[in-house]
Design a protein around this motif. Structure first.
Motif, PDB file in Angstrom:
ATOM      1  N   SER A  20      10.781   5.474   5.236  1.00  0.00           N
ATOM      2  CA  SER A  20      11.461   4.455   6.023  1.00  0.00           C
ATOM      3  C   SER A  20      10.547   3.304   6.436  1.00  0.00           C
ATOM      4  CB  SER A  20      12.054   5.114   7.276  1.00  0.00           C
ATOM      5  OG  SER A  20      11.002   5.727   8.006  1.00  0.00           O
ATOM      6  N   SER A  21       9.407   3.182   5.772  1.00  0.00           N
ATOM      7  CA  SER A  21       8.466   2.161   6.234  1.00  0.00           C
ATOM      8  C   SER A  21       8.779   0.789   5.655  1.00  0.00           C
ATOM      9  CB  SER A  21       7.033   2.580   5.906  1.00  0.00           C
ATOM     10  OG  SER A  21       6.843   2.569   4.518  1.00  0.00           O
ATOM     11  N   ASP A  22      10.021   0.391   5.856  1.00  0.00           N
ATOM     12  CA  ASP A  22      10.444  -0.941   5.465  1.00  0.00           C
ATOM     13  C   ASP A  22       9.806  -1.943   6.433  1.00  0.00           C
ATOM     14  OD1 ASP A  22      11.746  -2.931   4.209  1.00  0.00           O
ATOM     15  OD2 ASP A  22      13.759  -2.235   4.678  1.00  0.00           O
ATOM     16  N   THR A  23       9.191  -2.975   5.912  1.00  0.00           N
ATOM     17  CA  THR A  23       8.601  -3.990   6.787  1.00  0.00           C
ATOM     18  C   THR A  23       9.296  -5.322   6.528  1.00  0.00           C
ATOM     19  OG1 THR A  23       6.972  -4.780   5.203  1.00  0.00           O
ATOM     20  CG2 THR A  23       6.393  -2.816   6.474  1.00  0.00           C
ATOM     21  N   LYS A  24       8.846  -6.347   7.216  1.00  0.00           N
ATOM     22  CA  LYS A  24       9.444  -7.664   7.005  1.00  0.00           C
ATOM     23  C   LYS A  24       9.149  -8.189   5.603  1.00  0.00           C
ATOM     24  CE  LYS A  24      10.211  -9.368  11.594  1.00  0.00           C
ATOM     25  NZ  LYS A  24       9.661 -10.091  12.742  1.00  0.00           N
ATOM     26  N   LYS A  25       8.101  -7.634   4.999  1.00  0.00           N
ATOM     27  CA  LYS A  25       7.745  -8.052   3.635  1.00  0.00           C
ATOM     28  C   LYS A  25       8.385  -7.127   2.590  1.00  0.00           C
ATOM     29  CE  LYS A  25       3.250  -8.008   4.389  1.00  0.00           C
ATOM     30  NZ  LYS A  25       1.823  -8.062   4.023  1.00  0.00           N
ATOM     31  N   GLY A  26       9.180  -6.175   3.082  1.00  0.00           N
ATOM     32  CA  GLY A  26       9.767  -5.205   2.147  1.00  0.00           C
ATOM     33  C   GLY A  26       8.928  -3.941   2.098  1.00  0.00           C
ATOM     34  N   TYR A  27       9.165  -3.109   1.090  1.00  0.00           N
ATOM     35  CA  TYR A  27       8.396  -1.875   0.940  1.00  0.00           C
ATOM     36  C   TYR A  27       6.998  -2.178   0.412  1.00  0.00           C
ATOM     37  CZ  TYR A  27      13.091   0.184   0.937  1.00  0.00           C
ATOM     38  OH  TYR A  27      14.370   0.523   1.249  1.00  0.00           O
ATOM     39  N   ASP A  28       6.010  -1.426   0.913  1.00  0.00           N
ATOM     40  CA  ASP A  28       4.659  -1.497   0.356  1.00  0.00           C
ATOM     41  C   ASP A  28       4.679  -0.745  -0.975  1.00  0.00           C
ATOM     42  OD1 ASP A  28       1.958  -0.589  -0.322  1.00  0.00           O
ATOM     43  OD2 ASP A  28       1.381  -1.439   1.612  1.00  0.00           O
ATOM     44  N   VAL A  29       4.437  -1.467  -2.062  1.00  0.00           N
ATOM     45  CA  VAL A  29       4.594  -0.900  -3.411  1.00  0.00           C
ATOM     46  C   VAL A  29       3.731   0.353  -3.600  1.00  0.00           C
ATOM     47  CG1 VAL A  29       4.148  -1.345  -5.879  1.00  0.00           C
ATOM     48  CG2 VAL A  29       5.347  -3.059  -4.493  1.00  0.00           C
ATOM     49  N   GLN A  30       2.439   0.261  -3.234  1.00  0.00           N
ATOM     50  CA  GLN A  30       1.544   1.389  -3.499  1.00  0.00           C
ATOM     51  C   GLN A  30       1.902   2.606  -2.636  1.00  0.00           C
ATOM     52  OE1 GLN A  30      -0.595   1.474  -6.124  1.00  0.00           O
ATOM     53  NE2 GLN A  30      -0.535   3.649  -5.599  1.00  0.00           N
ATOM     54  N   VAL A  31       2.259   2.344  -1.389  1.00  0.00           N
ATOM     55  CA  VAL A  31       2.638   3.443  -0.490  1.00  0.00           C
ATOM     56  C   VAL A  31       3.871   4.164  -1.023  1.00  0.00           C
ATOM     57  CG1 VAL A  31       3.513   3.981   1.833  1.00  0.00           C
ATOM     58  CG2 VAL A  31       1.582   2.408   1.566  1.00  0.00           C
ATOM     59  N   LEU A  32       4.821   3.381  -1.512  1.00  0.00           N
ATOM     60  CA  LEU A  32       6.051   3.981  -2.027  1.00  0.00           C
ATOM     61  C   LEU A  32       5.794   4.757  -3.325  1.00  0.00           C
ATOM     62  CD1 LEU A  32       9.018   4.513  -1.764  1.00  0.00           C
ATOM     63  CD2 LEU A  32       9.524   2.214  -2.583  1.00  0.00           C
ATOM     64  N   ILE A  33       4.924   4.227  -4.175  1.00  0.00           N
ATOM     65  CA  ILE A  33       4.545   4.953  -5.408  1.00  0.00           C
ATOM     66  C   ILE A  33       3.970   6.326  -5.034  1.00  0.00           C
ATOM     67  CG2 ILE A  33       2.852   5.049  -7.304  1.00  0.00           C
ATOM     68  CD1 ILE A  33       3.133   1.967  -7.513  1.00  0.00           C
ATOM     69  N   ASP A  34       3.049   6.326  -4.081  1.00  0.00           N
ATOM     70  CA  ASP A  34       2.409   7.591  -3.681  1.00  0.00           C
ATOM     71  C   ASP A  34       3.421   8.547  -3.060  1.00  0.00           C
ATOM     72  OD1 ASP A  34       0.076   6.521  -4.588  1.00  0.00           O
ATOM     73  OD2 ASP A  34      -0.674   5.942  -2.606  1.00  0.00           O
ATOM     74  N   TYR A  35       4.305   7.981  -2.264  1.00  0.00           N
ATOM     75  CA  TYR A  35       5.293   8.808  -1.576  1.00  0.00           C
ATOM     76  C   TYR A  35       6.234   9.477  -2.589  1.00  0.00           C
ATOM     77  CZ  TYR A  35       8.185  10.229   2.359  1.00  0.00           C
ATOM     78  OH  TYR A  35       8.854  10.972   3.294  1.00  0.00           O
ATOM     79  N   ILE A  36       6.729   8.695  -3.539  1.00  0.00           N
ATOM     80  CA  ILE A  36       7.608   9.271  -4.580  1.00  0.00           C
ATOM     81  C   ILE A  36       6.845  10.320  -5.385  1.00  0.00           C
ATOM     82  CG2 ILE A  36       8.902   8.765  -6.709  1.00  0.00           C
ATOM     83  CD1 ILE A  36       9.688   6.063  -5.495  1.00  0.00           C
TER      84      ILE A  36
END
Lengths: 214, 214
Positions: free
Chosen positions: B60-76
């Motif tokens: 759920s770490s949506d920010t004003k800039k959108g999702y952090d690409v690297q964080v989301l890659i690691d999370y998935i």
């Protein structure tokens, strides 16, 4: 005769295609009737699911001997098949393109791969697995000449986005994309983006899941 | 860190795999953040769907800039990937087997195709696309020796049913079957039966449907 229903769910369409392939095999083996639970068993689903799918398409001629194989084959054909032959082109005649062509054209379906396109001079001008291979530069004129209405995209992933405009301009109606770049098309063109990696990752995930539950 | 949820629907697992591939491409291009509607647009779905999928996995770490690409890659990755490498064998090294191997191993995933099996003397003993090809007779011993846990069945359709017992006996946990014979396995073995014909028939059906609605 069938009063062809519309709005059938995607998953049912997939299963109808699968049932028909099994029924065709049964028919070849001289099997004339099949029970819903037998058909279900072959596909690893429940008999209720099979009966629900067939009810959705208005098929209900279940007898004491089960479904009449040939009647059901014809009935599913009325739902799935176009009244005329559908000509498909393969864009990218590498290993994957050749595998799909060979595999698909051996089935004797109304859908037929009738042309291939590539840019490799070793392939252009040749006939590969019975299908003529043309240069991609001639795609639009060949689509009209050969009455092609669907394409399989089996090009290198990098090339795939450059194929979108030619596909739109040529008036292609359906696209099956096997590269790992999802392709978007305007409304009116049916597209199925399909990446083999997804299937393997899915199987791996459920293996992991069942391990951790064991 | 992620409190890994279980019972995630199959379709969500598929989309997570697809999101990750797109995110990896973004990352390569130097893109650090992405909005849900951009990710959705690339995959031809709604932003609501993307957000729902990520909520399901507790991201759920949506920010004003959108999702952090690297964080989301690691999370998935934490959801999808096994903690260790997973070794896959390809059974049948024809065009399809070779296409899958080449394609898959170029992705740098934790899943790796590390062995192939065939009975063709021209292939056995060779290295094809960087993968050693063994005779099918040695399947069971090689599975143990090479720590293989999944297989891709890309043999001729007729051969596929004869592979079921060796696969069970060897202790394989996951099967991705590309032939047009559905294969059934006892509980504890994850199987995905996948026939390319189904996809093409599905696209053709929806082309026909959209034509008749036009």
């Amino acid at each position: 005769m069938a009063n062809i229903p519309t709005g059938i769910p995607e998953k049912t369409i997939e299963r109808l295609s699968e049932y028909r392939r099994t029924l065709l095999k049964c028919s070849k083996q001289g099997i004339t009737h099949i029970f819903s639970h037998v058909l279900a068993g072959i596909h690893g689903i429940t008999a209720v699911q099979v009966r629900r799918d067939l009810m959705l398409i208005g098929f209900s001629s279940d007898t004491k001997k089960g479904y009449d194989v040939q009647v059901l084959i014809d009935y599913i054909g009325q739902i799935l098949d176009s009244p005329t032959n559908v000509n498909i082109a393969v864009l990218g005649m590498g290993h994957l393109g050749q595998a799909i062509t060979k595999y698909f054209n051996s089935k004797g379906l109304k859908l037929k791969i009738t042309a291939a396109f590539d840019i490799d001079p070793q392939k252009v001008g040749q006939e590969i697995d019975g299908v003529p291979c043309y240069h991609m530069d001639h795609f639009e004129e060949k689509v009209e000449e050969l009455d092609l209405s669907m394409v399989v995209v089996s090009s290198p992933t990098k090339v795939a986005p450059t194929l979108v405009l030619p596909i739109i301009n040529a008036g292609i109606k359906g696209v099956l994309n096997f590269t790992s770049t999802p392709l978007n098309f305007p409304q009116g063109i049916v597209v199925e983006n399909f990446d083999i990696t997804t299937l393997l990752e899915k199987v791996a995930y459920f293996v992991k899941e069942s391990d951790s539950n064991a």
